[in-house]
Design a protein around this motif. Structure first.
Motif, PDB file in Angstrom:
ATOM      1  N   ALA A 229      -7.727  58.333  -9.042  1.00 47.32           N
ATOM      2  CA  ALA A 229      -7.142  57.637 -10.189  1.00 47.32           C
ATOM      3  C   ALA A 229      -8.104  57.650 -11.375  1.00 47.32           C
ATOM      4  O   ALA A 229      -7.688  57.796 -12.529  1.00 47.32           O
ATOM      5  CB  ALA A 229      -6.786  56.202  -9.806  1.00 47.32           C
TER       6      ALA A 229
ATOM      7  N   VAL B 222      -1.662  60.992  -5.811  1.00 44.82           N
ATOM      8  CA  VAL B 222      -1.927  60.109  -6.949  1.00 44.82           C
ATOM      9  C   VAL B 222      -1.389  60.699  -8.256  1.00 44.82           C
ATOM     10  O   VAL B 222      -0.639  60.037  -8.985  1.00 44.82           O
ATOM     11  CB  VAL B 222      -3.425  59.779  -7.052  1.00 44.82           C
ATOM     12  CG1 VAL B 222      -3.714  59.005  -8.334  1.00 44.82           C
ATOM     13  CG2 VAL B 222      -3.868  58.952  -5.842  1.00 44.82           C
TER      14      VAL B 222
ATOM     15  N   ALA C 234      -8.113  57.770  -2.938  1.00 44.85           N
ATOM     16  CA  ALA C 234      -7.122  57.507  -3.992  1.00 44.85           C
ATOM     17  C   ALA C 234      -7.699  56.800  -5.217  1.00 44.85           C
ATOM     18  O   ALA C 234      -7.421  57.211  -6.354  1.00 44.85           O
ATOM     19  CB  ALA C 234      -5.944  56.717  -3.420  1.00 44.85           C
TER      20      ALA C 234
ATOM     21  N   ALA D 234      -1.437  55.120  -7.947  1.00 45.94           N
ATOM     22  CA  ALA D 234      -2.408  55.463  -6.911  1.00 45.94           C
ATOM     23  C   ALA D 234      -2.138  54.645  -5.649  1.00 45.94           C
ATOM     24  O   ALA D 234      -2.177  55.164  -4.526  1.00 45.94           O
ATOM     25  CB  ALA D 234      -3.826  55.212  -7.416  1.00 45.94           C
TER      26      ALA D 234
END
Length: 497
Positions: free
Chosen positions: A340, A395, A336, A159
Motif C-alpha cells: 500500500a 492490493v 499488504a 489493502a
C-alpha cells in the motif's frame, strides 16, 4: 433517508465520485471498513470452510458423490450467474439496503444449511447462499468504494480488503478444520450467523445510503443474457472435471460464449445497460480484470491441491492441513501494508507485473514436492513467496479496477471485479483437475495410483498454475497505465450535510 448521488469531482481529479455525504469522515469510515471486511470474510471463508465439511456432511446425510460435488457447483452457479444483476440492484435499490438484505439472506441460508437433514435441503441452502452472496459482495465493495473515493486512505482500505480476499480462503481451511474436528460439520455453516448479526448491527447505524440517480430502469434482456451466459460458463467448467470432450462441457461452454457475446451486443445499444460498456472499455480496467481471472484460477489450484497433498499423502487432519496453509496468509498480511505504501511510489503497473512472477516462483518451488519430503523444505518457502506475490497483485488490483468509475456504476463495476475472480476460480478448478487427471493416468501403475503418482499430479498442477501467473505479468505491464500520483492525493475532509 437516502442521499443525493449527483457526482462530485474528487480532489485528485480521477473523475466523478459519490457525494461527500456518502463518505463518512474520521474514525467512522474505518468502522465502515471493518463492517465491509466482515462481509468479505464471510463470503471468502464460505468456499473453503464448506469444502472441509463436505466429507462429514456426505456421510451424515447419506449423499452420493454427485450430490457432494453439487454442493460446491450450485453455490458457484448462483453466485457467478447473479453477480452483475446483484451489482446493479445495489446501484439502483441502494448499497446500504442491498448490503443489509444480502447479509441477512446469506445468514438465513447458512442457518438452513446448518440444520439440513437431507442432501436436497443442503443443496437448496447452498443455492440461496450463492444468490444472496451475489447481492452482498458487490454491495460491500461498492460501499467501500464510495466511502473511500480517492487518495491514500482508499489505498489502505483496499489493502485490507485485498488481504482478506487473498488470505481468507486459508483461514477458512483452519476454521473448517477446528469446527469439523471439535464440533460438527453443521457449524461450518452456522458460524456465518453470528458474524452476520454483528455485521448488520454495525451496518445499520454506520452505513449511509447511496444509490444511482438518473435512469434507473433495469435492463431485463441484458440481465437474462448475462445470468444465463455466466451460469453456462460456470457449469461448463465444472463439468470439464470429467473431461473436456464431454457433450455437456462443450455445449455449455459454447452456449455461455454465445450468450455473453449477445449480452455485449445488447449492452452496446441500450440506453440503460446492466453493464455499461464504458466500464469495460478502459484498457487499464480491462487489464485488471484479466489479471483477476488468472490470479483467481491460480489461487484455487494452489490451495485445493496443496490441501490434498497435506491430507492424502502426508496424512494430516483437516485442522493440521489448515494450519499448514496459514503461512501464505501471514505473508499476505505482512506484505499488504508495505505494498500500500509502495503503490504511490512505483505505481500499480510495476507491482502487478512483479507480483505474478514472485507468486509463480513460489508455485514452482512447491512443484518440487515428494512423498517423503518435509514441509519446511518443500512447502513453506513456496507458500511465503506465493503470499508475497499475491499481496503485490491484490492490493493494487482492487484500486485499479474501480479507479475513475462513475458513482452510478460503483455496484456493477464492483460486481464485475468479483465475477472475474469467480470465473477464474471455475476455470482454474476445471483446468487443474484436467491436468491432474492426465498426469495421474500416465504415472499410475497397473495397481492404480500410488502416493508417488498422486504427488506427481499435484506437482504438475502447481507448475501449470505458475505458467498461468507468468502469462499475467505481460498483461499487467502492457495494459495497466495509471499515474502513481493518483494514489497519493490527500482527500479533503468530507462535509457531512
Amino acid at each position: 433517508m437516502s442521499v443525493s448521488t449527483r457526482p462530485a469531482v474528487p480532489a485528485d481529479g480521477t473523475g466523478p465520485a459519490e457525494p461527500a455525504s456518502a463518505a463518512p469522515a474520521g474514525r467512522r469510515r474505518w468502522l465502515v471498513l471493518l463492517v465491509v471486511a466482515l462481509a468479505q470474510l464471510t463470503v471468502v471463508l464460505d468456499a473453503t470452510i464448506v469444502n472441509i465439511a463436505l466429507p462429514a456432511a456426505q456421510a451424515d446425510l447419506a449423499m452420493t458423490d454427485a450430490q457432494r460435488g453439487a454442493v460446491v457447483t450450485v453455490y458457484a452457479l448462483a453466485f457467478g450467474a447473479l453477480l452483475l444483476l446483484g451489482g446493479r440492484i445495489a446501484d439502483f435499490w441502494g448499497r446500504k439496503r442491498s448490503f443489509v438484505v444480502g447479509m441477512a439472506g446469506f445468514a438465513l441460508a447458512s442457518a438452513l444449511g446448518g440444520v439440513a437433514t437431507s442432501g436436497e435441503m443442503l443443496l437448496a441452502a447452498r443455492g440461496l447462499q450463492g444468490a444472496f452472496a451475489a447481492l452482498l459482495a458487490p454491495a460491500a465493495l461498492a460501499v467501500l468504494s464510495v466511502t473511500f473515493p480517492s487518495g491514500r486512505d482508499r489505498v489502505r482500505a483496499f489493502a485490507v480488503y485485498g488481504t482478506i480476499g487473498g488470505g481468507g480462503a486459508a483461514v477458512g481451511l483452519v476454521l473448517g478444520g477446528v469446527l469439523t474436528e471439535f464440533l460438527s460439520w453443521h457449524w461450518c455453516l452456522l458460524v456465518n450467523v453470528p458474524i452476520a448479526v454483528v455485521a448488520i448491527a454495525a451496518a445499520l447505524p454506520l452505513l449511509k445510503e447511496s444509490r444511482a440517480d438518473g435512469d434507473t430502469r433495469y435492463d431485463v434482456p441484458g440481465a437474462v443474457l448475462v445470468t444465463a451466459g455466466l451460469a453456462s460458463l460456470v457449469y461448463g467448467f465444472s463439468q470439464a472435471e470429467g473431461g473436456w470432450g464431454r457433450w455437456d462441457t462443450v455445449t455449455f461452454l459454447a452456449l455461455g460464449v454465445v450468450l455473453l457475446a449477445a449480452f455485449v451486443a445488447v449492452e452496446s445499444r441500450t440506453g440503460h445497460a446492466l453493464l455499461p460498456m464504458r466500464v469495460l472499455a478502459d484498457r487499464t480496467r480491462g487489464g485488471a480484470y484479466l489479471v483477476a481471472v488468472v490470479v483467481g484460477a491460480a489461487l484455487i489450484g494452489a490451495l485445493l491441491y496443496l490441501t490434498f497433498h497435506f491430507q492424502i499423502v502426508w496424512g494430516m487432519t483437516p485442522l493440521q492441513a489448515g494450519l499448514a496453509s496459514l503461512p501464505m496468509t501471514a505473508a499476505i498480511m505482512v506484505t499488504a501494508p508495505l505494498v500500500a505504501k509502495l503503490l504511490g511510489t512505483v505505481g500499480p503497473r510495476v507491482l502487478m507485473t512483479v507480483g505474478p512472477l514472485v507468486a509463480a516462483t513460489g508455485l514452482l518451488l512447491m512443484g518440487t514436492i515428494t512423498v517423503d519430503g518435509t514441509y519446511a523444505a518443500q512447502v513453506l518457502p513456496g507458500q511465503l513467496l506465493l503470499g508475497v506475490g499475491l499481496a503485490l497483485v491484490f492490493v493494487p488490483l482492487q484500486n485499479v479496477a474501480l479507479l475513475g468509475i462513475e458513482a452510478r456504476d460503483a455496484g456493477v463495476a464492483s460486481a464485475a471485479v468479483t465475477a472475474t475472480q469467480q470465473i477464474g476460480g471455475s476455470i482454474g478448478t476445471a483446468v487443474f483437475t484436467a491436468v491432474y487427471a492426465a498426469v495421474l493416468t500416465g504415472a499410475s501403475g497397473p495397481q492404480g495410483p500410488d502416493p508417488a503418482a498422486l504427488v506427481e499430479g499435484y506437482a504438475w498442477v502447481f507448475r501449470a498454475a505458475a505458467i498461468g501467473l507468468v502469462a499475467a505479468a505481460p498483461v499487467a505491464w502492457f495494459m495497466i497505465r495509471v499515474d502513481r500520483r493518483r494514489f497519493t492525493a490527500v482527500e479533503p475532509a468530507p462535509h457531512l450535510g
